[in-house]
Write an enzyme that holds these catalytic residues in place. Structure first.
Site, PDB file in Angstrom:
ATOM      1  N   ARG A 120       0.813  -1.219   0.000  1.00  0.00           N
ATOM      2  CA  ARG A 120       0.000   0.000   0.000  1.00  0.00           C
ATOM      3  C   ARG A 120       0.847   1.271   0.000  1.00  0.00           C
ATOM      4  O   ARG A 120       0.344   2.356  -0.301  1.00  0.00           O
ATOM      5  CB  ARG A 120      -0.957  -0.006   1.193  1.00  0.00           C
ATOM      6  CG  ARG A 120      -2.165  -0.912   0.978  1.00  0.00           C
ATOM      7  CD  ARG A 120      -3.074  -0.935   2.177  1.00  0.00           C
ATOM      8  NE  ARG A 120      -2.533  -1.753   3.255  1.00  0.00           N
ATOM      9  CZ  ARG A 120      -3.112  -1.927   4.435  1.00  0.00           C
ATOM     10  NH1 ARG A 120      -4.258  -1.313   4.702  1.00  0.00           N
ATOM     11  NH2 ARG A 120      -2.559  -2.691   5.358  1.00  0.00           N
TER      12      ARG A 120
ATOM     13  N   ALA B 164      29.115  41.684   1.287  1.00  0.00           N
ATOM     14  CA  ALA B 164      28.035  41.131   0.464  1.00  0.00           C
ATOM     15  C   ALA B 164      28.563  40.660  -0.881  1.00  0.00           C
ATOM     16  O   ALA B 164      29.392  41.315  -1.505  1.00  0.00           O
ATOM     17  CB  ALA B 164      26.957  42.184   0.257  1.00  0.00           C
TER      18      ALA B 164
END
Length: 453
Positions: A17, A365
């Site tokens: 199942r 950054a």
């Protein structure tokens, strides 16, 4: 003297199942195979040995079950003739003469050691069979536990129950404990005189009573007895596991703003006064120490976040990320196999991989460590209190010294001494045919690493 205990774990189902290429009990809950969760509960119940009844993916199931310090011996179930027959596949283990025998299932991953211990404790009161039951307001489909004067007299399957018996809401979980000295005798007496011709373990209750023995039932929470047969039930079990784990962490002093949006793993460790913001996913192998903050929409796996450090929002920590105390990894940053030193900052839009960043350093950054040449990984080392300007590319292997300064937009290909300023902005050059030469050189380096010294 401490009582010995054998656990017989039934894990031989075909899992049809689940509609899966692997055994049901190998499907993960909180990042860990179901069978491993069951074995953790078994270990906590003082079990010294486990007989694992296996079928499909037998070797993989046995390997997944060896997680909790319990001696595991697999036994192959050759025929599918009911639960009673399945338990007897482990006959050789049962014959060794344990005081207690626990019967459990590999697809009940919410099981706890406390429940198993209650069943074992009940055996000490001159009882031969202890069945673990649960109360539910939706008993349809379950076998009912029929009790008289505190004794369990039978387990009645719904198709065989009377109208009055169907009103009973105490149901059979399938888990039980058996007096080890009588286990084989009782199991061998289970017959198959039924429509399906199968041997039902539930018959053991009436068999024990017919021979003058006693049977009782102990109670467990309904959620704990939840079994898994398909993907929808797997999702329900995952939700229940997460709810339980989150609740325990909050009781232990962890703050969660929206706990229902936080997803944990089986081995997640979070210290007191840590804060987990909404929509955080924590994979396996993560430790978050006291006072750390994990901001929203972050994903962590195989990482260590030390006391007072902050992560995110929208950050990703991959395996090997190790953030020291009071360090910071900000938004849209990715850290992989890298040490971020105490108080260091990797604030935004940055990738740091295969690297060491010293205490107090600031990574601007858009900085990336160029750690991969297409074949091999190389390391970048950044010293203490260094400053790396925005949009810099550090081409590994390379070392940036203490207090060094790298100008914004630089491509750094050579080591930078301490307290030095480095900048690298070059005009583009094209050299035909060099890419294959570089790949061959990198492959030769990789092959040399594999050769024995």
């Amino acid at each position: 003297m401490e009582r010995t205990c054998l656990a017989v774990i039934l894990a031989a189902g075909e899992s049809t199942r689940m509609k899966s290429s692997m055994s049901k009990v190998l499907h993960p809950v909180a990042g860990r195979p179901m069978i491993a969760h069951v074995m953790q509960a078994v270990s906590g119940a003082g079990v010294s040995a486990a007989a694992l009844v296996v079928g499909r993916d037998a070797d993989k199931v046995a390997d997944a079950a060896r997680v909790a310090g319990v001696s595991v011996e697999p036994y192959l179930q050759k025929e599918r003739l009911g639960t009673g027959n399945a338990v007897l596949a482990a006959r050789d283990a049962i014959e060794k003469g344990f005081d207690d025998v626990l019967i459990a299932y590999g697809d009940v991953p919410l099981l706890t050691a406390e429940t198993l211990n209650r069943a074992r404790q009940a055996l000490t009161d001159n009882v031969d069979v202890v069945v673990i039951g649960f109360h539910t307001d939706k008993p349809t489909g379950y076998g009912r536990l029929l009790v008289q004067d505190g004794e369990l007299v039978a387990i009645r399957e719904e198709k065989d129950a009377s109208d009055e018996e169907r009103k009973v809401t105490w149901c059979n979980s399938g888990l039980m404990a058996i007096n080890g000295r009588r286990a084989l005798d009782l199991l061998d007496r289970i017959g198959n005189n039924n429509v399906k011709g199968e041997y039902y373990l539930t018959d053991i209750v009436e068999i024990a009573r017919a021979e003058g023995g006693r049977a009782v039932a102990v109670d467990a929470p309904e959620t704990e007895m939840t079994g898994c047969n398909n993907r929808a039930e797997l999702a329900i079990i995952e939700r229940l596991w997460q709810e339980r784990a989150r609740h325990q962490l909050m009781i232990d002093g962890v703050s969660m703003i929206a706990p229902e949006t936080v997803f944990l793993s089986w081995d997640t460790k979070i210290g007191q006064d840590a804060l987990i913001e909404p929509n955080v996913v924590i994979g396996p192998g993560v430790t978050i120490e006291s006072g750390a903050v994990i901001h929203a929409f972050s994903h962590l796996e195989g990482a260590h976040v030390s006391a007072g450090a902050t992560v995110g929002p929208y950050a990703r920590l991959r395996p090997g990320a190790n953030l020291a105390a009071k360090s910071k990894v900000g938004n849209f940053c990715e850290i992989k196999k890298a040490e971020i030193g105490e108080g260091a900052k990797v604030n935004h839009l940055t990738y740091i991989g295969d690297a060491f960043v010293g205490a107090g350093s600031n990574i601007g950054a858009g900085t990336i460590t160029c750690n991969y040449d297409g074949i091999n990984k190389h390391e970048t080392r950044i010293g203490k209190n260094a400053f790396i300007g925005s949009n810099s590319a550090l081409v590994a292997p390379v070392t940036i010294g203490d207090d060094a300064y790298v100008a914004s937009g630089s491509v750094i290909t050579e080591d930078v001494p301490g307290d030095a300023l480095a900048f690298g902005r070059a005009r583009q050059e094209v050299k035909e045919g060099r890419a294959s030469v570089l790949r061959a050189r990198a492959q030769a380096i990789k092959d040399a690493k594999k050769k024995p010294a």
